[in-house]
Design a protein around this motif. Structure first.
Motif, PDB file in Angstrom:
ATOM      1  N   HIS A 107       0.856  -1.195   0.000  1.00 16.31           N
ATOM      2  CA  HIS A 107       0.000   0.000   0.000  1.00 16.31           C
ATOM      3  C   HIS A 107       0.885   1.235   0.000  1.00 16.31           C
ATOM      4  O   HIS A 107       1.858   1.303   0.747  1.00 16.31           O
TER       5      HIS A 107
ATOM      6  N   HIS B 107       0.750   4.525   1.210  1.00 16.30           N
ATOM      7  CA  HIS B 107      -0.052   5.318   2.138  1.00 16.30           C
ATOM      8  C   HIS B 107       0.036   6.820   1.818  1.00 16.30           C
ATOM      9  O   HIS B 107       1.111   7.403   1.880  1.00 16.30           O
ATOM     10  N   GLY B 108      -1.115   7.406   1.486  1.00 14.64           N
ATOM     11  CA  GLY B 108      -1.200   8.850   1.243  1.00 14.64           C
ATOM     12  C   GLY B 108      -1.088   9.251  -0.218  1.00 14.64           C
ATOM     13  O   GLY B 108      -1.476  10.358  -0.577  1.00 14.64           O
TER      14      GLY B 108
ATOM     15  N   HIS C 106      -8.333   6.398   9.070  1.00 18.73           N
ATOM     16  CA  HIS C 106      -7.547   6.576   7.839  1.00 18.73           C
ATOM     17  C   HIS C 106      -8.375   6.186   6.634  1.00 18.73           C
ATOM     18  O   HIS C 106      -9.056   5.160   6.653  1.00 18.73           O
TER      19      HIS C 106
ATOM     20  N   HIS D 224      -7.896   5.681   2.434  1.00 24.88           N
ATOM     21  CA  HIS D 224      -6.947   5.605   1.317  1.00 24.88           C
ATOM     22  C   HIS D 224      -7.336   6.588   0.202  1.00 24.88           C
ATOM     23  O   HIS D 224      -8.500   6.951   0.085  1.00 24.88           O
TER      24      HIS D 224
HETATM   25 CU    CU Z   1      -3.195   4.150   3.703  1.00 25.16          CU
END
Ligand code: CU
Ligand code: C2O
Ligand code: CU
Length: 491
Positions: free
Chosen positions: A115, A117-118, A423, A425
């Motif tokens: 993944h 992230h961000g 969070h 995605h």
């Molecule tokens: Cu993430």
């Protein structure tokens, strides 16, 4: 976990590792002498090393990442997990508009995936797709395309195979992603050093094996006894008085909330979760939930040793469950800044920063309410059930369906006694308000801590990237136990 003391020789003769690693261990590590728990502890005080950097050229970065046991930590081999032999893995540096072609090879004995992230990239196909599974022995070719207007900043990568995320991250599988400004835009800030501080935590027994969590650890979110920066234990960061440095701090811990302070100094925060603040924010401390990032400018003062520390953070308790256990992220020393040398004149800080415009007045078409819940029962959460809107994660189910191009307001409520970092995605959000009245940053971010018995209200523009992805608690033990749900953004 056996508490039997073992000899230093055996402690360092980690299964299957060569003489070189053992020799390095003789200098890089201390077997935990009088430690009843029999933990390995790497020696502190080595200069901070930057993980290797792999940078794009001509708009493309091609990378091979192999996930396998045998991380080099504190300068020697362990049974912890690594990308390409190191934890953290290589830092991947790209620019807006670039393409990242990444071959992930799984040499673990369990499934994994990756993944970003961000990153604001497609969640579909072989891009940032959390539903993919790469089996042991298999490889998978990811292809990520950064949009040309992608913000320049600090992001990170980690595994995301549901049920194993906490174990794999605690094991050492993390790395940084840095997006640099478009070519030709020059330096963003007058700094003399641009450093990565990727913070992780783990616990290693005297054989260099990662210690498995207890039921209570899983319920509260495990915190490692060893807090590492770039895989090092309390490294030293050299600095010259008067010169400023940019530190990209990433909270890559499974559950630990970092409340960071630099002794004798203020921290000048310039970016959060990969995007610039509107103006530098001077603070005594910066608080990062798991997954959050802060870019700070450090302006070293007079010669001396200044510890970079985390303070105790109360994450809540189990509300009478699990024997009324409480969760708190204990104080620890992350690193020491050692200042010396001839002072140089300090450059002025910019008054304004290239923050992204946030259309806060956008018309909001849908309001949603999301509930994080924790209760008795459940197989994975140490005997506790972790749910969103009363359901455990099911990758087949669409929990939220959103129309591409619309803006929504979500209120995430948390009636329980433990704080949960929310969070999402792919689609960053702006925090409108939280129940503990923290002043919102007013810029896009991707993790927000939802206070215990409280709420957070966020605004999400779904302006790009149709497809399915997930939102979850970033205490990854909770995510693995089911506190994750799907979102389908339809064109
Ligand atoms: Cu993430
Ligand atoms: Cu950093 Cu879905 O997570
Ligand atoms: Cu949680």
């Amino acid at each position: 976990m056996s508490a039997t003391p073992i000899s230093r020789r055996r402690a360092l003769g980690l299964a299957g590792l060569g003489a070189a690693a053992v020799a390095a261990g003789a200098t890089g590590w201390l077997a935990a002498g009088g430690n009843a728990a029999g933990r390995l502890q790497p020696a502190a005080g080595e200069p901070l090393r930057d993980p290797g950097v792999l940078a794009s050229t001509d708009g493309r970065l091609a990378v091979e990442l192999t996930a396998a046991p045998g991380a080099m930590l504190g300068g020697t081999g362990t049974a912890a997990l690594a990308y390409n032999g190191s934890s953290p893995g290589p830092t991947l540096r790209m620019r807006p508009g670039d393409e990242l072609a990444l071959r992930l090879t799984n040499q673990l004995d369990q499934p994994t995936n990756l993944h970003t992230h961000g990153l604001r990239v497609s969640p579909q196909g072989n891009s940032d797709n959390p539903f993919l599974r790469v089996d042991p022995g298999a490889s998978f070719d990811y292809l990520y395309r950064l949009p040309p207007d992608h913000p320049a900043g600090t992001f990170w990568y980690h595994p995301h195979h549901h049920g194993m995320v906490a174990d794999q991250m605690f094991g050492g599988l993390v790395g940084a992603l840095v997006v640099d400004p478009p070519l030709g835009q020059g330096a963003e800030l007058p700094v003399s050093a641009d450093r990565l501080l990727l913070v992780t935590d783990t616990t290693l027994d005297s054989d260099g094996q990662v210690v498995p969590p207890s039921a209570g650890d899983r319920a509260m979110g495990r915190e490692g006894e060893l807090v590492l920066v770039n895989g090092q234990h309390e490294p030293v960061i050299p600095a010259v008085p008067g010169s400023s440095q940019r530190w990209r701090i990433i909270n890559g811990c499974v559950s630990r909330v970092l409340a960071i302070r630099l002794q004798d100094h203020q921290l000048v925060q310039i970016a959060h979760d990969g995007t610039f603040l509107r103006a530098p924010a001077v603070a005594d401390r910066v608080v990062l939930a798991p997954g959050n990032r802060a870019d700070v400018v450090v302006r070293p003062g007079p010669a001396g040793r200044h510890e970079l520390r985390t303070e105790t953070v109360d994450r809540g308790d189990m509300g009478g469950m699990m024997g009324g256990a409480t969760a708190s992220s204990g104080p620890t020393t992350l690193a020491t800044m050692v200042t010396g040398g001839a002072p140089i004149p300090l450059p002025a800080l910019p008054v304004a920063l290239p923050a992204e415009a946030v259309p806060i007045t956008a018309s909001v078409s849908v309001q949603r309410r999301i509930v994080f819940q924790m209760g008795m029962g459940g197989m994975r959460g140490g005997g506790m059930a972790f749910t969103i809107d009363g359901r455990v994660y099911d990758p087949q189910r669409d929990d939220q369906t959103v129309q591409l191009g619309t803006t929504e307001d979500w209120t995430i409520t948390n009636p329980g006694p433990l704080a949960h970092p929310f969070h999402l995605h792919v689609w960053p959000f702006t925090v409108l308000a939280t129940s503990d009245a923290r002043p919102p940053l007013g810029i896009p971010q991707d993790v927000v801590l939802v206070p215990s018995r409280g709420w957070a209200r966020i605004r999400i523009p779904f302006t790009a990237h149709p497809g399915r992805s997930v939102y979850h608690c970033h205490i990854l033990d909770h995510e693995d136990a089911g506190m994750m749900a799907t979102i389908n953004v339809r064109a």
